[in-house]
Write a protein that holds these residues in place. Structure first.
Motif, PDB file in Angstrom:
ATOM      1  N   GLU A 157       3.538  36.534 -14.064  1.00  0.00           N
ATOM      2  CA  GLU A 157       4.980  36.709 -14.293  1.00  0.00           C
ATOM      3  C   GLU A 157       5.266  36.690 -15.798  1.00  0.00           C
ATOM      4  O   GLU A 157       6.030  37.501 -16.312  1.00  0.00           O
ATOM      5  N   LYS A 158       4.642  35.743 -16.472  1.00  0.00           N
ATOM      6  CA  LYS A 158       4.811  35.619 -17.916  1.00  0.00           C
ATOM      7  C   LYS A 158       4.317  36.889 -18.612  1.00  0.00           C
ATOM      8  O   LYS A 158       4.945  37.394 -19.541  1.00  0.00           O
ATOM      9  N   PHE A 159       3.192  37.390 -18.136  1.00  0.00           N
ATOM     10  CA  PHE A 159       2.673  38.642 -18.696  1.00  0.00           C
ATOM     11  C   PHE A 159       3.709  39.746 -18.560  1.00  0.00           C
ATOM     12  O   PHE A 159       4.018  40.462 -19.513  1.00  0.00           O
ATOM     13  N   HIS A 160       4.286  39.883 -17.377  1.00  0.00           N
ATOM     14  CA  HIS A 160       5.216  40.992 -17.141  1.00  0.00           C
ATOM     15  C   HIS A 160       6.533  40.813 -17.897  1.00  0.00           C
ATOM     16  O   HIS A 160       7.184  41.783 -18.251  1.00  0.00           O
ATOM     17  N   LYS A 161       6.883  39.569 -18.148  1.00  0.00           N
ATOM     18  CA  LYS A 161       8.104  39.296 -18.928  1.00  0.00           C
ATOM     19  C   LYS A 161       7.900  39.687 -20.398  1.00  0.00           C
ATOM     20  O   LYS A 161       8.838  40.103 -21.073  1.00  0.00           O
ATOM     21  N   GLY A 162       6.656  39.543 -20.889  1.00  0.00           N
ATOM     22  CA  GLY A 162       6.370  39.894 -22.272  1.00  0.00           C
ATOM     23  C   GLY A 162       7.025  38.945 -23.267  1.00  0.00           C
ATOM     24  O   GLY A 162       7.598  37.928 -22.880  1.00  0.00           O
ATOM     25  N   ILE A 163       6.914  39.278 -24.546  1.00  0.00           N
ATOM     26  CA  ILE A 163       7.493  38.417 -25.584  1.00  0.00           C
ATOM     27  C   ILE A 163       8.255  39.264 -26.595  1.00  0.00           C
ATOM     28  O   ILE A 163       8.053  40.472 -26.712  1.00  0.00           O
ATOM     29  N   SER A 164       9.153  38.588 -27.318  1.00  0.00           N
ATOM     30  CA  SER A 164       9.856  39.247 -28.424  1.00  0.00           C
ATOM     31  C   SER A 164       9.408  38.580 -29.729  1.00  0.00           C
ATOM     32  O   SER A 164       9.142  37.380 -29.769  1.00  0.00           O
ATOM     33  N   ILE A 165       9.328  39.382 -30.757  1.00  0.00           N
ATOM     34  CA  ILE A 165       8.782  38.862 -32.018  1.00  0.00           C
ATOM     35  C   ILE A 165       9.683  39.219 -33.202  1.00  0.00           C
ATOM     36  O   ILE A 165      10.499  40.137 -33.126  1.00  0.00           O
ATOM     37  N   ILE A 166       9.522  38.458 -34.260  1.00  0.00           N
ATOM     38  CA  ILE A 166      10.119  38.809 -35.552  1.00  0.00           C
ATOM     39  C   ILE A 166       8.973  38.987 -36.549  1.00  0.00           C
ATOM     40  O   ILE A 166       7.818  38.649 -36.245  1.00  0.00           O
ATOM     41  N   LEU A 167       9.309  39.500 -37.720  1.00  0.00           N
ATOM     42  CA  LEU A 167       8.296  39.736 -38.752  1.00  0.00           C
ATOM     43  C   LEU A 167       8.541  38.790 -39.932  1.00  0.00           C
ATOM     44  O   LEU A 167       9.680  38.427 -40.211  1.00  0.00           O
ATOM     45  N   HIS A 168       7.494  38.410 -40.605  1.00  0.00           N
ATOM     46  CA  HIS A 168       7.647  37.604 -41.823  1.00  0.00           C
ATOM     47  C   HIS A 168       6.591  38.013 -42.847  1.00  0.00           C
ATOM     48  O   HIS A 168       5.412  38.157 -42.507  1.00  0.00           O
ATOM     49  N   GLU A 169       7.042  38.185 -44.074  1.00  0.00           N
ATOM     50  CA  GLU A 169       6.146  38.620 -45.156  1.00  0.00           C
ATOM     51  C   GLU A 169       5.228  37.472 -45.561  1.00  0.00           C
ATOM     52  O   GLU A 169       5.659  36.513 -46.201  1.00  0.00           O
ATOM     53  N   VAL A 174      12.005  31.340 -35.995  1.00  0.00           N
ATOM     54  CA  VAL A 174      11.667  31.999 -34.728  1.00  0.00           C
ATOM     55  C   VAL A 174      12.682  31.603 -33.651  1.00  0.00           C
ATOM     56  O   VAL A 174      13.201  32.454 -32.925  1.00  0.00           O
ATOM     57  N   LYS A 175      12.968  30.297 -33.582  1.00  0.00           N
ATOM     58  CA  LYS A 175      13.938  29.807 -32.592  1.00  0.00           C
ATOM     59  C   LYS A 175      15.324  30.378 -32.845  1.00  0.00           C
ATOM     60  O   LYS A 175      15.994  30.836 -31.919  1.00  0.00           O
ATOM     61  N   GLN A 176      15.754  30.313 -34.105  1.00  0.00           N
ATOM     62  CA  GLN A 176      17.090  30.815 -34.447  1.00  0.00           C
ATOM     63  C   GLN A 176      17.267  32.258 -34.024  1.00  0.00           C
ATOM     64  O   GLN A 176      18.335  32.667 -33.592  1.00  0.00           O
ATOM     65  N   GLN A 177      16.215  33.034 -34.189  1.00  0.00           N
ATOM     66  CA  GLN A 177      16.322  34.455 -33.862  1.00  0.00           C
ATOM     67  C   GLN A 177      15.950  34.712 -32.404  1.00  0.00           C
ATOM     68  O   GLN A 177      15.769  35.860 -32.004  1.00  0.00           O
ATOM     69  N   LYS A 178      15.838  33.646 -31.642  1.00  0.00           N
ATOM     70  CA  LYS A 178      15.535  33.737 -30.202  1.00  0.00           C
ATOM     71  C   LYS A 178      14.294  34.569 -29.922  1.00  0.00           C
ATOM     72  O   LYS A 178      14.242  35.308 -28.933  1.00  0.00           O
ATOM     73  N   ALA A 179      13.331  34.460 -30.804  1.00  0.00           N
ATOM     74  CA  ALA A 179      12.062  35.175 -30.611  1.00  0.00           C
ATOM     75  C   ALA A 179      11.027  34.196 -30.059  1.00  0.00           C
ATOM     76  O   ALA A 179      11.254  32.989 -30.006  1.00  0.00           O
ATOM     77  N   ASP A 180       9.915  34.743 -29.606  1.00  0.00           N
ATOM     78  CA  ASP A 180       8.831  33.899 -29.116  1.00  0.00           C
ATOM     79  C   ASP A 180       7.743  33.706 -30.164  1.00  0.00           C
ATOM     80  O   ASP A 180       7.020  32.715 -30.140  1.00  0.00           O
ATOM     81  N   GLU A 181       7.646  34.672 -31.067  1.00  0.00           N
ATOM     82  CA  GLU A 181       6.523  34.660 -32.006  1.00  0.00           C
ATOM     83  C   GLU A 181       6.936  35.322 -33.309  1.00  0.00           C
ATOM     84  O   GLU A 181       7.895  36.104 -33.349  1.00  0.00           O
ATOM     85  N   VAL A 182       6.181  35.026 -34.354  1.00  0.00           N
ATOM     86  CA  VAL A 182       6.381  35.697 -35.638  1.00  0.00           C
ATOM     87  C   VAL A 182       5.085  36.417 -36.016  1.00  0.00           C
ATOM     88  O   VAL A 182       3.992  35.867 -35.858  1.00  0.00           O
ATOM     89  N   LEU A 183       5.235  37.635 -36.447  1.00  0.00           N
ATOM     90  CA  LEU A 183       4.079  38.423 -36.894  1.00  0.00           C
ATOM     91  C   LEU A 183       4.078  38.460 -38.418  1.00  0.00           C
ATOM     92  O   LEU A 183       5.074  38.819 -39.037  1.00  0.00           O
ATOM     93  N   TYR A 184       2.955  38.085 -39.004  1.00  0.00           N
ATOM     94  CA  TYR A 184       2.837  38.162 -40.463  1.00  0.00           C
ATOM     95  C   TYR A 184       2.616  39.616 -40.874  1.00  0.00           C
ATOM     96  O   TYR A 184       1.749  40.303 -40.302  1.00  0.00           O
ATOM     97  N   VAL A 185       3.391  40.059 -41.859  1.00  0.00           N
ATOM     98  CA  VAL A 185       3.188  41.388 -42.425  1.00  0.00           C
ATOM     99  C   VAL A 185       3.088  41.225 -43.940  1.00  0.00           C
ATOM    100  O   VAL A 185       3.646  40.287 -44.506  1.00  0.00           O
ATOM    101  N   LYS A 186       2.346  42.131 -44.573  1.00  0.00           N
ATOM    102  CA  LYS A 186       2.177  42.031 -46.030  1.00  0.00           C
ATOM    103  C   LYS A 186       2.222  43.441 -46.596  1.00  0.00           C
ATOM    104  O   LYS A 186       1.422  44.294 -46.186  1.00  0.00           O
TER     105      LYS A 186
END
Lengths: 275, 275
Positions: free
Chosen positions: B120-132, B155-167
């Motif tokens: 179920e968790k797999f099918h729900k998926g996740i939402s992410i934000i980006l951070h430099e 991450v919490k404030q933006q109601k995301a599940d994860e943060v992806l590092y980008v550079k």
């Protein structure tokens, strides 16, 4: 030696943390370090302010008020009876249930005898190399020294004493010290952004402002190489002249007049503080 | 629960380190994390290889050979008798005389029950934000999670599940997982440089190479937004579809066909491994 953990005075050898602490699991902790001179904690208000600022910036709540901490520190000074010492205070992310979310912090104070560099050491100065790097969250005095310790082999190989972090051609700081340059026109320059707010740096700035033109601004690597004088400031080393950067001799290989003047002013300032 | 510290099996609650350890003083430690499925340590050789690589890259000498470690791990599996579990191995900088130079490492193994995300968790998926951000020495699995933990509020404030590092406009990795994208043409892409060599990533790549065109190369943020599918891989989560990046819906908000295919292949691969 007596130390302090959470709310207890205990033998330093008994200061342990469970491996679940976030400092061990995730390198998540802040700290601060000050010293005593003749049993007096130097610039203690400034150090405590910085410690509390680091804690706030990282979202950890100290277990004590500043006044309570001063009491604990004075008790340790009394019990351990060491005139010249270094104090380390560490505040960790605590025993996290999921090894990620910070919990009630653990708090430790460790005191150790401390010997500062002699005047001979000052006159000998140090040689440095440069490394492209900026600390994560540089205004926070965190325990993250991964890069600093990883670089120690490079420093040794190049027969240097220290490594200065530079980023995009701008000088930032040493892993455990701030950097100053004196221009050929006699202006004292030190970086202000993306560096730790060093307490010795702060004091040296106050002394410098009485006598010299002072600029807190980005310091380019080019300016550093062309500087009349370069020095570092740190709690455990006060002021040390940088006399070599990579292969280039600085200040003809001996401490410059302004560095020496600030060093002597700082020694007097310490003495005055302890009177 | 029984744990292991240095060369001893002891109760997990008794696994402590003296505050002089470099993990506490300077955040200087490496670790690794693998799991058991039905009492079998999955892909243990790969995890041990990575652990030994991290140790070598950071200049720490493990206390055991790989074969010895396998024996210790099997003993813990036998004693603790938990079918589905996570194992954390930590190797620290040890009790440093000057709080800076690494000494004889301390070594800890902790085992805990582990529940993986449901279907179920797999099918729900996740939402992410980006951070430099790019991790220091990203190929080393160090305990430095200062930035990751600092970012949890964002991450919490933006109601995301994860943060992806980008550079510099290139996607790198999550704090504790790797990232994959599937292009609209069906090519599976994952970054190869400046990221941790994830073991689940490695296994998923092997599975993907049998069926799809696979590219290990820099993945731009633009490609990520334009991808047909995006997913993460991690030891504790296997594969999870990324269905939202900031405000943009990915893959029409449901797991894409290739993500689902790889997820099922991975489940079968695990089963086969344990037969």
């Amino acid at each position: 030696m007596i130390a302090y953990i959470n709310r207890e005075f205990i033998e330093e050898k008994d200061t342990v943390l469970h491996t679940g602490d976030l400092s061990i699991q995730r390198g998540f902790a802040i700290f601060d370090y000050f010293r005593t001179r003749n049993f007096i904690p130097l610039f203690i208000d400034q150090y405590l302010n910085r410690f509390f600022n680091s804690a706030a910036m990282i979202g950890l709540q100290p277990l004590h008020t500043k006044e309570e901490l001063k009491g604990v520190i004075n008790e340790l000074i009394f019990r351990n009876n060491i005139a010249e010492s270094g104090f380390k205070m560490i505040l960790t992310g605590g025993y996290s249930a999921d090894s990620f979310e910070p919990a009630l912090p653990n708090f430790i104070i460790l005191q150790q005898p401390l010997q500062l560099p002699t005047k001979e050491k000052f006159h000998k100065g140090i040689s440095i190399i440069l490394h492209e790097y900026m600390r994560d969250l540089p205004e926070i005095k965190s325990t993250n020294y991964l890069m600093a310790i990883w670089l120690r082999d490079k420093v040794k190989q190049q027969k240097a004493d220290e490594v200065l972090y530079v980023k995009d051609n701008v000088a930032l700081e040493f892993p455990r010290a701030n950097v100053f340059a004196v221009t050929k026109a006699g202006t004292v320059v030190t970086p202000e952004e993306n560096v730790l707010n060093g307490i010795t740096r702060m004091m040296v700035l106050q002394l410098a402002e009485k006598k010299y033109t002072v600029e807190k601004r980005p310091l380019t690597v080019e300016e550093l190489y062309n500087a009349a004088e370069v020095f570092l400031t740190s709690t455990t080393r006060r002021i040390l002249p940088v006399l070599k950067i990579n292969d280039q001799i600085i200040s003809e290989g001996k401490p410059g007049a302004i560095t020496l003047n600030l060093y002597n002013s700082f020694l007097r300032f310490e003495e005055e503080f302890c009177k």
